[in-house]
Design a protein around this motif. Structure first.
Motif, mmCIF file in Angstrom:
data_model
loop_
_atom_site.group_PDB
_atom_site.id
_atom_site.type_symbol
_atom_site.label_atom_id
_atom_site.label_comp_id
_atom_site.label_asym_id
_atom_site.label_seq_id
_atom_site.Cartn_x
_atom_site.Cartn_y
_atom_site.Cartn_z
ATOM 1 N N PRO A 108 103.045 37.793 10.416
ATOM 2 C CA PRO A 108 102.678 38.825 11.566
ATOM 3 C C PRO A 108 101.762 39.744 10.958
ATOM 4 O O PRO A 108 102.190 40.487 9.733
ATOM 5 C CB PRO A 108 103.794 39.380 12.204
ATOM 6 N N VAL A 109 100.655 39.989 11.278
ATOM 7 C CA VAL A 109 99.506 40.999 10.830
ATOM 8 C C VAL A 109 99.117 42.194 11.798
ATOM 9 O O VAL A 109 98.693 41.804 12.959
ATOM 10 C CB VAL A 109 98.212 40.303 10.205
ATOM 11 N N ALA A 110 99.547 43.230 11.278
ATOM 12 C CA ALA A 110 99.078 44.425 12.496
ATOM 13 C C ALA A 110 97.430 44.567 12.030
ATOM 14 O O ALA A 110 97.196 45.814 11.073
ATOM 15 C CB ALA A 110 99.868 45.568 12.240
ATOM 16 N N SER A 111 96.542 44.217 12.598
ATOM 17 C CA SER A 111 95.172 44.245 12.453
ATOM 18 C C SER A 111 94.684 45.572 13.502
ATOM 19 O O SER A 111 95.318 46.049 14.394
ATOM 20 C CB SER A 111 94.327 43.163 12.418
ATOM 21 N N PHE A 155 96.590 44.696 7.396
ATOM 22 C CA PHE A 155 95.684 43.244 6.935
ATOM 23 C C PHE A 155 95.275 43.629 5.596
ATOM 24 O O PHE A 155 95.236 42.336 5.128
ATOM 25 C CB PHE A 155 94.325 43.890 7.767
ATOM 26 N N GLN A 156 95.452 44.789 5.119
ATOM 27 C CA GLN A 156 95.184 44.731 3.340
ATOM 28 C C GLN A 156 96.318 44.005 2.656
ATOM 29 O O GLN A 156 96.201 43.291 1.583
ATOM 30 C CB GLN A 156 94.944 46.129 3.053
ATOM 31 N N GLU A 157 97.633 44.505 3.421
ATOM 32 C CA GLU A 157 98.753 43.807 2.593
ATOM 33 C C GLU A 157 98.750 42.278 2.835
ATOM 34 O O GLU A 157 99.124 41.575 1.671
ATOM 35 C CB GLU A 157 100.046 44.401 3.211
ATOM 36 N N PHE A 197 93.931 32.741 8.467
ATOM 37 C CA PHE A 197 93.956 34.040 9.206
ATOM 38 C C PHE A 197 93.743 34.035 10.718
ATOM 39 O O PHE A 197 92.309 33.280 10.893
ATOM 40 C CB PHE A 197 93.308 35.091 8.226
ATOM 41 N N ILE A 198 94.486 34.180 11.616
ATOM 42 C CA ILE A 198 93.859 34.243 13.166
ATOM 43 C C ILE A 198 94.048 35.830 13.715
ATOM 44 O O ILE A 198 95.196 36.303 13.454
ATOM 45 C CB ILE A 198 95.010 33.475 13.797
ATOM 46 N N GLY A 199 92.875 36.152 14.302
ATOM 47 C CA GLY A 199 92.971 37.470 14.912
ATOM 48 C C GLY A 199 93.723 37.471 16.223
ATOM 49 O O GLY A 199 93.959 36.559 16.633
ATOM 50 N N PRO A 200 93.672 38.764 16.342
ATOM 51 C CA PRO A 200 94.693 38.985 17.783
ATOM 52 C C PRO A 200 93.586 39.261 18.883
ATOM 53 O O PRO A 200 92.355 38.614 18.769
ATOM 54 C CB PRO A 200 95.088 40.692 17.614
ATOM 55 N N GLY A 202 90.537 39.894 20.848
ATOM 56 C CA GLY A 202 89.308 40.581 20.507
ATOM 57 C C GLY A 202 89.086 40.358 18.977
ATOM 58 O O GLY A 202 87.711 40.683 18.680
ATOM 59 N N GLY A 203 89.683 39.581 18.163
ATOM 60 C CA GLY A 203 89.396 39.139 16.893
ATOM 61 C C GLY A 203 89.728 40.197 16.008
ATOM 62 O O GLY A 203 90.091 41.369 16.093
ATOM 63 N N PHE A 204 89.403 39.847 14.587
ATOM 64 C CA PHE A 204 89.306 41.015 13.493
ATOM 65 C C PHE A 204 88.134 41.602 13.690
ATOM 66 O O PHE A 204 86.737 41.271 14.100
ATOM 67 C CB PHE A 204 89.277 39.982 12.318
ATOM 68 N N ALA A 205 88.384 43.141 13.263
ATOM 69 C CA ALA A 205 87.233 43.914 13.119
ATOM 70 C C ALA A 205 86.230 43.584 12.085
ATOM 71 O O ALA A 205 86.464 42.744 11.192
ATOM 72 C CB ALA A 205 87.589 45.260 12.862
ATOM 73 N N VAL A 206 84.980 43.798 12.321
ATOM 74 C CA VAL A 206 83.859 43.370 11.174
ATOM 75 C C VAL A 206 84.298 43.730 9.716
ATOM 76 O O VAL A 206 83.995 43.066 8.709
ATOM 77 C CB VAL A 206 82.572 44.021 11.575
ATOM 78 N N GLU A 207 84.792 45.209 9.720
ATOM 79 C CA GLU A 207 85.122 45.307 8.447
ATOM 80 C C GLU A 207 86.306 44.705 7.698
ATOM 81 O O GLU A 207 86.534 44.587 6.537
ATOM 82 C CB GLU A 207 85.526 46.917 8.331
ATOM 83 N N GLU A 208 87.407 44.199 8.562
ATOM 84 C CA GLU A 208 88.363 43.109 8.135
ATOM 85 C C GLU A 208 87.710 41.779 7.561
ATOM 86 O O GLU A 208 88.084 41.498 6.593
ATOM 87 C CB GLU A 208 89.288 43.106 9.350
ATOM 88 N N ILE A 209 86.717 41.398 8.530
ATOM 89 C CA ILE A 209 86.078 40.006 7.929
ATOM 90 C C ILE A 209 85.435 40.143 6.668
ATOM 91 O O ILE A 209 85.348 39.491 5.857
ATOM 92 C CB ILE A 209 85.019 39.627 9.222
ATOM 93 N N GLU A 210 84.709 41.488 6.432
ATOM 94 C CA GLU A 210 84.170 41.619 5.479
ATOM 95 C C GLU A 210 84.859 41.692 3.982
ATOM 96 O O GLU A 210 84.877 41.237 2.933
ATOM 97 C CB GLU A 210 83.112 43.074 5.462
ATOM 98 N N ALA A 211 86.237 42.409 4.454
ATOM 99 C CA ALA A 211 87.236 42.411 3.106
ATOM 100 C C ALA A 211 87.803 41.165 3.108
ATOM 101 O O ALA A 211 87.924 40.974 1.807
ATOM 102 C CB ALA A 211 88.137 43.590 3.598
#
Length: 246
Positions: A108-111, A155-157, A197-200, A202-211
């Motif tokens: 589970p990811v807290a994005s 997300f970073q973890e 990786f599956i977003g919640p 609204g999806g992942f934020a742009v900066e998360e996709i970039e990371a």
């Protein structure tokens, strides 16, 4: 045939010992009788042990081993599902279906865009409940293992945890065409570990996709339609199961 999980130590030569909550379930819920056959897995080797109920005790049931089915129900690759925390009880559905489709572990990811925010106490309680759902789904689908539900990660973890996976994918609505998705999945070889990786909502934020992309995670498209978070993971796992099933 009913399927149960035991510890490796409970399989002793030609005898299998059932203990814990499964004793009550077999006795009082299923109302099984002596001689009836069940299947058992130890959660480690992926094998299926077929046995017959022999002896009844207050806190245990003794079964006689008939034969061992070497080829279990596991996929040739370990698939790790990194699921952004969804709203309501959608996670329960996601876990149930992911286990049926062969997932190895769910993280589970807290994005950033996750609406659900869990404190440490709530997170531990949720994970314990989710693990129970994974166990029930593993029994129903006759899995050789009970997929682990990991602790909630940032997300970073999650990116750091996925570093050992040989193939890493993240569905993204601005990713290249379906040909690229087909190519990446088609190149996956049996035995290679896969992180998805599956977003919640609204999806992942742009900066998360970039990371993610900077960490070597490949962006893929799931088609022209926007899928709900509870659909996206199931869609990817279904394709991977079709590709990897032997």
């Amino acid at each position: 045939m009913y399927h149960f999980f035991v510890e490796p130590s409970q399989i002793q030569d030609n005898k299998i010992i059932i203990t814990g909550k499964d004793v009550n379930h077999i006795k009082n819920v299923l109302r099984m009788k002596s001689g009836e056959e069940i299947a058992v897995s130890n959660g480690l080797d992926g094998k299926e042990y077929h046995c017959g109920i022999s002896e009844w005790y207050e806190d245990k049931i003794i079964c006689n081993l008939f034969f061992i089915k070497e080829e279990g129900a596991e996929l040739a690759s370990k698939i790790y599902l990194y699921q952004g925390l969804p709203k309501a009880d959608k996670m329960e559905l996601i876990i149930q279906k992911a286990v049926e489709l062969g997932v190895y572990e769910i993280i589970p990811v807290a994005s950033k865009r996750a609406v659900v925010k869990l404190d440490e106490k709530k997170a531990k309680s949720k994970v314990a409940r989710w693990q129970g759902i994974a166990e029930a789904a593993a029994k129903q689908s006759k899995r050789g293992i009970i997929p682990k539900i990991n602790d909630v990660m940032s997300f970073q973890e999650a990116i750091a945890y996925s570093s050992c996976a040989q193939v890493k994918l993240i569905p993204y609505e601005l990713a290249q065409g379906m040909d690229r998705t087909k190519e990446l999945i088609g190149r996956i070889k049996p035995g290679e570990s896969v992180a998805v990786f599956i977003g919640p909502e609204g999806g992942f934020a742009v900066e998360e996709i970039e990371a993610a992309m900077q960490a070597g995670i490949e962006s893929v498209t799931l088609g022209r339609r926007i899928l709900r978070t509870e659909t996206a993971g199931i869609a990817v796992l279904s394709v991977l199961m079709y590709h990897l099933e032997q």
